[in-house]
Design a protein around this motif. Sequence first.
Motif, PDB file in Angstrom:
ATOM      1  N   LYS A 231       5.056  -2.661  -4.739  1.00 17.90           N
ATOM      2  CA  LYS A 231       5.817  -1.652  -5.572  1.00 17.90           C
ATOM      3  C   LYS A 231       5.582  -0.784  -5.863  1.00 17.90           C
ATOM      4  O   LYS A 231       5.938   0.348  -5.779  1.00 17.90           O
ATOM      5  CB  LYS A 231       6.538  -2.664  -6.924  1.00 17.90           C
ATOM      6  N   ASN A 234       5.060   1.704  -3.178  1.00 13.76           N
ATOM      7  CA  ASN A 234       6.176   2.485  -2.529  1.00 13.76           C
ATOM      8  C   ASN A 234       6.664   1.539  -1.157  1.00 13.76           C
ATOM      9  O   ASN A 234       7.130   2.053  -0.339  1.00 13.76           O
ATOM     10  CB  ASN A 234       6.348   3.890  -2.440  1.00 13.76           C
ATOM     11  N   LYS A 236       8.848  -0.761   0.902  1.00 17.43           N
ATOM     12  CA  LYS A 236      10.377  -0.940   0.541  1.00 17.43           C
ATOM     13  C   LYS A 236      10.682  -2.326   0.289  1.00 17.43           C
ATOM     14  O   LYS A 236       9.993  -3.280   0.470  1.00 17.43           O
ATOM     15  CB  LYS A 236      10.926  -0.998   1.943  1.00 17.43           C
ATOM     16  N   LYS A 237      11.754  -2.677  -0.411  1.00 14.79           N
ATOM     17  CA  LYS A 237      12.015  -3.898  -1.169  1.00 14.79           C
ATOM     18  C   LYS A 237      12.549  -4.857  -0.181  1.00 14.79           C
ATOM     19  O   LYS A 237      11.938  -5.942  -0.400  1.00 14.79           O
ATOM     20  CB  LYS A 237      13.295  -3.568  -2.163  1.00 14.79           C
ATOM     21  N   ILE A 240       9.004  -6.521   0.883  1.00 16.24           N
ATOM     22  CA  ILE A 240       8.349  -7.107  -0.162  1.00 16.24           C
ATOM     23  C   ILE A 240       8.941  -8.354  -0.178  1.00 16.24           C
ATOM     24  O   ILE A 240       8.361  -9.581  -0.150  1.00 16.24           O
ATOM     25  CB  ILE A 240       8.620  -6.481  -1.464  1.00 16.24           C
TER      26      ILE A 240
END
Length: 258
Positions: A231, A234, A236-237, A240
């Motif tokens: 996180k 940076n 991306k969600k 992750i």
Amino acid sequence: MIDTHIHSDTRGLEDLELMAICLDAVITLAHDPFEMKNVKVWEAHVEKLLINELERAKKVGLNLFICVGVHPRAIPPEIDEALNKIKNEYVKYDKVVGIGEIGLEKNTKEEKEVFIKQLKLAEELNMPVVVHTPRRNKEEITKIILEEIDTLNLKNKNIVIEHCNKETTKWVLDNDYYVGLTIQPGKLTPLEAVEIVKENKDFADKILLNSDCSSNASDVLAVPRTVLKMKINNIKKDIINKVSHNNAVKIFNKKDIK
């Protein structure tokens, strides 16, 4: 978050409780806690996972799943008896989600024979496989592992090659298997795992995270710590979510893993 590779029988209840606080689920695997002088010793180890470890996990609210197999450093003399036990009894336990951890340590003839037998067993049972790679001679033995798997022409592609580094990650992805990134002293730091994920973001659906928590120096929070670093960096969600949770749900395909 799911920690896809631990050895819960080596950790105290306080560690399991900490995992329960931070993780949706964990997977504990058969390993090499002592010399397997005969198959009864191996059976005692596996049955401890299937019975005692599930009871301990329940006490602290940990969602625990299990892989059963014969580790290359823990091969009992009566290997066929052990494999029959896996096939006819152990895989029928509700919380068993795969075969593991299997693999090669020194690439002896015995290790290779047992490895191949277990790959074929997993193919027969249509179950995921978790494959150990060693600290020493990792690159050389990983190549051998990939060659051995490829020669079998398996339909089962739910094969996780564990303890990958930056170099072996590329080879595993090239062969269309899953990469297990182990965040543990002597293997990968959280930031090293982050860099591997960043470099291979186009293959994020083929990467898993784990702590390999054991009697060796380990961090029970390795997976959440690595997710935090992702996180901060940076990532991306959706990437992750894939590497820390969704891929494990897909591979191990058990309704309680969620």
